[in-house]
Design an enzyme around this catalytic site. Structure first.
Site, PDB file in Angstrom:
ATOM      1  N   CYS A  36      -8.335   2.382  19.043  1.00  0.00           N
ATOM      2  CA  CYS A  36      -9.383   3.383  19.369  1.00  0.00           C
ATOM      3  C   CYS A  36     -10.291   3.677  18.185  1.00  0.00           C
ATOM      4  O   CYS A  36     -11.172   4.517  18.250  1.00  0.00           O
ATOM      5  CB  CYS A  36      -8.723   4.677  19.865  1.00  0.00           C
ATOM      6  SG  CYS A  36      -7.874   5.613  18.562  1.00  0.00           S
TER       7      CYS A  36
ATOM      8  N   HIS B  26     -14.876   1.205  -0.242  1.00  0.00           N
ATOM      9  CA  HIS B  26     -13.742   0.316   0.074  1.00  0.00           C
ATOM     10  C   HIS B  26     -12.654   1.047   0.842  1.00  0.00           C
ATOM     11  O   HIS B  26     -11.520   0.545   0.923  1.00  0.00           O
ATOM     12  CB  HIS B  26     -13.154  -0.266  -1.228  1.00  0.00           C
ATOM     13  CG  HIS B  26     -14.060  -1.258  -1.890  1.00  0.00           C
ATOM     14  ND1 HIS B  26     -13.894  -1.654  -3.187  1.00  0.00           N
ATOM     15  CD2 HIS B  26     -15.139  -1.934  -1.430  1.00  0.00           C
ATOM     16  CE1 HIS B  26     -14.830  -2.536  -3.503  1.00  0.00           C
ATOM     17  NE2 HIS B  26     -15.600  -2.712  -2.461  1.00  0.00           N
TER      18      HIS B  26
ATOM     19  N   TYR C 128       0.828  -1.219   0.000  1.00  0.00           N
ATOM     20  CA  TYR C 128       0.000   0.000   0.000  1.00  0.00           C
ATOM     21  C   TYR C 128       0.859   1.265   0.000  1.00  0.00           C
ATOM     22  O   TYR C 128       0.477   2.286  -0.586  1.00  0.00           O
ATOM     23  CB  TYR C 128      -0.998  -0.029   1.169  1.00  0.00           C
ATOM     24  CG  TYR C 128      -2.093  -1.019   0.877  1.00  0.00           C
ATOM     25  CD1 TYR C 128      -2.111  -2.289   1.439  1.00  0.00           C
ATOM     26  CD2 TYR C 128      -3.083  -0.705  -0.074  1.00  0.00           C
ATOM     27  CE1 TYR C 128      -3.086  -3.214   1.108  1.00  0.00           C
ATOM     28  CE2 TYR C 128      -4.063  -1.622  -0.408  1.00  0.00           C
ATOM     29  CZ  TYR C 128      -4.059  -2.878   0.174  1.00  0.00           C
ATOM     30  OH  TYR C 128      -5.024  -3.792  -0.180  1.00  0.00           O
TER      31      TYR C 128
ATOM     32  N   LEU D 225     -14.524   0.421 -20.643  1.00  0.00           N
ATOM     33  CA  LEU D 225     -13.655   0.218 -21.816  1.00  0.00           C
ATOM     34  C   LEU D 225     -14.130  -1.002 -22.590  1.00  0.00           C
ATOM     35  O   LEU D 225     -14.105  -1.057 -23.805  1.00  0.00           O
ATOM     36  CB  LEU D 225     -12.210   0.007 -21.344  1.00  0.00           C
ATOM     37  CG  LEU D 225     -11.141  -0.022 -22.432  1.00  0.00           C
ATOM     38  CD1 LEU D 225     -11.090   1.338 -23.133  1.00  0.00           C
ATOM     39  CD2 LEU D 225      -9.779  -0.371 -21.861  1.00  0.00           C
TER      40      LEU D 225
HETATM   41  C1  BV8 Z   1     -17.758  -8.810   1.650  1.00  0.00           C
HETATM   42  C2  BV8 Z   1      -9.650  -2.448  -1.617  1.00  0.00           C
HETATM   43  C3  BV8 Z   1     -19.235  -9.592   3.334  1.00  0.00           C
HETATM   44  C4  BV8 Z   1      -8.323  -3.090  -1.590  1.00  0.00           C
HETATM   45  C5  BV8 Z   1     -11.106  -4.075  -2.678  1.00  0.00           C
HETATM   46  C6  BV8 Z   1     -14.392 -15.404   0.027  1.00  0.00           C
HETATM   47  C7  BV8 Z   1     -14.072 -14.821   1.245  1.00  0.00           C
HETATM   48  C8  BV8 Z   1     -14.553 -13.568   1.595  1.00  0.00           C
HETATM   49  C9  BV8 Z   1     -15.355 -12.858   0.706  1.00  0.00           C
HETATM   50  C10 BV8 Z   1     -15.627 -13.420  -0.511  1.00  0.00           C
HETATM   51  C11 BV8 Z   1     -15.179 -14.691  -0.858  1.00  0.00           C
HETATM   52  N1  BV8 Z   1     -15.627 -14.964  -2.124  1.00  0.00           N
HETATM   53  C12 BV8 Z   1     -16.348 -13.922  -2.588  1.00  0.00           C
HETATM   54  C13 BV8 Z   1     -16.352 -12.982  -1.630  1.00  0.00           C
HETATM   55  C14 BV8 Z   1     -16.946 -11.712  -1.694  1.00  0.00           C
HETATM   56  C15 BV8 Z   1     -15.820 -10.756  -2.118  1.00  0.00           C
HETATM   57  C16 BV8 Z   1     -15.788 -10.790  -3.632  1.00  0.00           C
HETATM   58  O1  BV8 Z   1     -16.651 -10.234  -4.261  1.00  0.00           O
HETATM   59  N2  BV8 Z   1     -14.766 -11.479  -4.186  1.00  0.00           N
HETATM   60  C17 BV8 Z   1     -14.684 -11.558  -5.637  1.00  0.00           C
HETATM   61  C18 BV8 Z   1     -13.219 -11.585  -6.062  1.00  0.00           C
HETATM   62  C19 BV8 Z   1     -15.454 -12.803  -6.074  1.00  0.00           C
HETATM   63  N3  BV8 Z   1     -16.166  -9.450  -1.620  1.00  0.00           N
HETATM   64  C20 BV8 Z   1     -15.710  -9.066  -0.427  1.00  0.00           C
HETATM   65  O2  BV8 Z   1     -14.944  -9.698   0.258  1.00  0.00           O
HETATM   66  C21 BV8 Z   1     -16.264  -7.738   0.055  1.00  0.00           C
HETATM   67  N4  BV8 Z   1     -16.814  -7.906   1.381  1.00  0.00           N
HETATM   68  O3  BV8 Z   1     -18.201  -9.582   0.824  1.00  0.00           O
HETATM   69  O4  BV8 Z   1     -18.158  -8.767   2.975  1.00  0.00           O
HETATM   70  C22 BV8 Z   1     -20.500  -8.996   2.822  1.00  0.00           C
HETATM   71  C23 BV8 Z   1     -21.464  -9.830   2.265  1.00  0.00           C
HETATM   72  C24 BV8 Z   1     -22.650  -9.271   1.798  1.00  0.00           C
HETATM   73  C25 BV8 Z   1     -22.874  -7.901   1.856  1.00  0.00           C
HETATM   74  C26 BV8 Z   1     -21.891  -7.102   2.398  1.00  0.00           C
HETATM   75  C27 BV8 Z   1     -20.687  -7.634   2.866  1.00  0.00           C
HETATM   76  C28 BV8 Z   1     -15.165  -6.698   0.138  1.00  0.00           C
HETATM   77  C29 BV8 Z   1     -14.665  -6.388  -1.263  1.00  0.00           C
HETATM   78  C30 BV8 Z   1     -13.706  -5.217  -1.176  1.00  0.00           C
HETATM   79  C31 BV8 Z   1     -12.284  -5.708  -1.338  1.00  0.00           C
HETATM   80  N5  BV8 Z   1     -11.407  -4.565  -1.519  1.00  0.00           N
HETATM   81  N6  BV8 Z   1     -10.380  -2.976  -2.763  1.00  0.00           N
HETATM   82  C32 BV8 Z   1      -7.428  -2.510  -2.634  1.00  0.00           C
HETATM   83  O5  BV8 Z   1      -7.847  -1.689  -3.462  1.00  0.00           O
HETATM   84  O6  BV8 Z   1      -6.265  -2.918  -2.603  1.00  0.00           O
HETATM   85  S1  BV8 Z   1     -11.718  -4.800  -4.075  1.00  0.00           S
HETATM   86  C33 BV8 Z   1     -10.836  -4.474  -5.514  1.00  0.00           C
HETATM   87  O7  BV8 Z   1     -11.709  -4.787  -6.598  1.00  0.00           O
HETATM   88  C34 BV8 Z   1     -10.512  -3.076  -5.875  1.00  0.00           C
HETATM   89  O8  BV8 Z   1     -10.326  -2.291  -4.791  1.00  0.00           O
HETATM   90  C35 BV8 Z   1     -11.647  -2.551  -6.692  1.00  0.00           C
HETATM   91  O9  BV8 Z   1     -12.258  -1.513  -6.041  1.00  0.00           O
HETATM   92  C36 BV8 Z   1     -12.553  -3.682  -6.736  1.00  0.00           C
HETATM   93  C37 BV8 Z   1     -13.355  -3.825  -7.970  1.00  0.00           C
HETATM   94  O10 BV8 Z   1     -12.497  -3.766  -9.058  1.00  0.00           O
HETATM   95  P1  BV8 Z   1     -12.833  -2.699 -10.193  1.00  0.00           P
HETATM   96  O11 BV8 Z   1     -12.872  -1.366  -9.577  1.00  0.00           O
HETATM   97  O12 BV8 Z   1     -14.010  -3.145 -10.960  1.00  0.00           O
HETATM   98  O13 BV8 Z   1     -11.500  -2.782 -11.029  1.00  0.00           O
HETATM   99  P2  BV8 Z   1     -11.117  -3.893 -12.099  1.00  0.00           P
HETATM  100  O14 BV8 Z   1      -9.655  -3.765 -12.367  1.00  0.00           O
HETATM  101  O15 BV8 Z   1     -11.665  -5.212 -11.668  1.00  0.00           O
HETATM  102  O16 BV8 Z   1     -11.915  -3.452 -13.423  1.00  0.00           O
HETATM  103  C38 BV8 Z   1     -11.522  -2.254 -14.084  1.00  0.00           C
HETATM  104  C39 BV8 Z   1     -12.548  -1.985 -15.162  1.00  0.00           C
HETATM  105  O17 BV8 Z   1     -12.189  -0.756 -15.801  1.00  0.00           O
HETATM  106  C40 BV8 Z   1     -12.572  -3.034 -16.250  1.00  0.00           C
HETATM  107  O18 BV8 Z   1     -13.906  -3.297 -16.623  1.00  0.00           O
HETATM  108  C41 BV8 Z   1     -11.817  -2.377 -17.404  1.00  0.00           C
HETATM  109  O19 BV8 Z   1     -12.310  -2.793 -18.672  1.00  0.00           O
HETATM  110  C42 BV8 Z   1     -12.152  -0.935 -17.205  1.00  0.00           C
HETATM  111  N7  BV8 Z   1     -11.156   0.006 -17.729  1.00  0.00           N
HETATM  112  C43 BV8 Z   1      -9.820  -0.156 -17.842  1.00  0.00           C
HETATM  113  N8  BV8 Z   1      -9.280   0.953 -18.392  1.00  0.00           N
HETATM  114  C44 BV8 Z   1     -10.308   1.823 -18.609  1.00  0.00           C
HETATM  115  C45 BV8 Z   1     -11.498   1.221 -18.185  1.00  0.00           C
HETATM  116  N9  BV8 Z   1     -12.698   1.830 -18.295  1.00  0.00           N
HETATM  117  C46 BV8 Z   1     -12.716   3.079 -18.830  1.00  0.00           C
HETATM  118  N10 BV8 Z   1     -11.607   3.717 -19.249  1.00  0.00           N
HETATM  119  C47 BV8 Z   1     -10.395   3.127 -19.159  1.00  0.00           C
HETATM  120  N11 BV8 Z   1      -9.305   3.776 -19.599  1.00  0.00           N
END
Ligand code: BV8
Length: 255
Positions: A146, A135, A79, A229
């Site tokens: 705290c 997030h 980070y 994208l």
């Molecule tokens: C939760 C912070 C309970 C960190 C992030 C097993 C164990 C525990 C949980 C789970 C599990 N299996 C599944 C889960 C649920 C899990 C989940 O969804 N996992 C996925 C992988 C299956 N979720 C969680 O754990 C969440 N909490 O479930 O708690 C709960 C249950 C019910 C209700 C409430 C709570 C917590 C998830 C948060 C994790 N932290 N970020 C960090 O940043 O280091 S997540 C991480 O992915 C990123 O932070 C980001 O925010 C997030 C989503 O990614 P995107 O933003 O979509 O980015 P990505 O690269 O994927 O996509 C980019 C897009 O942009 C693409 O479409 C691309 O085409 C496009 N793009 C690229 N260039 C451009 C563009 N578009 C336009 N212009 C461009 N130039």
């Protein structure tokens, strides 16, 4: 670049065009993901080319509370590098356009709810006043003793003391990791129910619960539009879509 699907091109109307048509006050809900900051050089997590952050780093070794408990130094170094990258980055025209949209809606008594999955502060630096960071925030540290959150621009080390309770070793990045509850879910749910339009910008629809917001919007009868994208994992749930780089598509859409 895939043009908007002609059959349902009604919902991605330019934001201002929608205002022109408004019978009552307008409430637009925008969800952003890493794609909105990609052209600011911050990198995305998953992309079809397999070049994303999670292709280089294992999120289960870096973005979970277990990883932090097991190896805090490695997680903090991950980070710290992203924080330094962010401090050197600048908002791009997509961030600027969304800040303008917030101002223009407010000036007409309308409302923009901007929810971001991103932990960067580029929306704020572009002028957005109300940003919901579901997030967490890279430029904040939180004390596990705290619970106070502090602005944090430097590298965060295990030996740092909490500025409020002086406890050493209790600080962590104020970021929601996998398996942790995102912030502000009740506020987000209320705004989704109240919105007249749901727009997702630059998100792959891979991470829940954010990836489920479009289905919730549909269930509430809210028209949905994807700006991306390329088609996201949940693209079929959107009524309409505009594809291309955010720095081109978002300013044109806000127009
Ligand atoms: C939760 C912070 C309970 C960190 C992030 C097993 C164990 C525990 C949980 C789970 C599990 N299996 C599944 C889960 C649920 C899990 C989940 O969804 N996992 C996925 C992988 C299956 N979720 C969680 O754990 C969440 N909490 O479930 O708690 C709960 C249950 C019910 C209700 C409430 C709570 C917590 C998830 C948060 C994790 N932290 N970020 C960090 O940043 O280091 S997540 C991480 O992915 C990123 O932070 C980001 O925010 C997030 C989503 O990614 P995107 O933003 O979509 O980015 P990505 O690269 O994927 O996509 C980019 C897009 O942009 C693409 O479409 C691309 O085409 C496009 N793009 C690229 N260039 C451009 C563009 N578009 C336009 N212009 C461009 N130039």
């Amino acid at each position: 670049r895939i043009e908007a699907r002609p059959t349902v091109a009604r919902h991605c109307h330019g934001a201002s065009e929608r205002l022109g048509k408004r019978a009552m006050s307008r409430h637009i809900f925008v969800l952003t993901g890493a794609g909105v900051s990609a052209e600011s050089g911050l990198g995305t997590f998953r992309d079809k080319a397999g070049e994303g952050i999670w292709a280089k780093f294992d999120p289960m070794k870096l973005a979970t509370p277990q990883a932090f408990a097991r190896d805090p130094q490695t997680v903090l170094a991950f980070y710290d590098a992203r924080r330094r990258n962010l401090l050197a980055a600048r908002p791009n025209p997509a961030h600027v356009a969304l800040a303008r949209l917030e101002r223009e809606l407010a000036a007409k008594g309308d409302r923009l709810t901007l929810v971001t999955q991103n932990i960067d502060d580029l929306h704020e630096r572009a002028g957005s006043k109300e940003v919901v960071h579901m997030h967490g925030e890279l430029l904040k540290a939180r004390c596990q003793s705290c619970e106070a959150a502090h602005a944090w621009l430097n590298d965060l080390t295990v030996g740092d003391a909490c500025p409020r309770c002086d406890r050493v070793g209790a600080l962590r990045p104020d970021i929601v990791w996998f398996g942790e509850f995102p912030h502000h879910l009740h506020e987000i749910d209320r705004a989704l129910r109240d919105a007249d339009l749901f727009v997702a910008i630059g998100t792959s629809g891979a991470v829940y619960p954010a990836a489920g917001f479009v289905a919730e919007a549909r269930a509430f009868g809210v028209p949905t539009c994807e700006i991306n994208l390329e088609a996201a994992d949940n693209a079929l749930l959107f009524d309409d879509a505009l594809y291309g780089p955010a720095t081109e598509i978002v300013p044109a859409w806000v127009e």
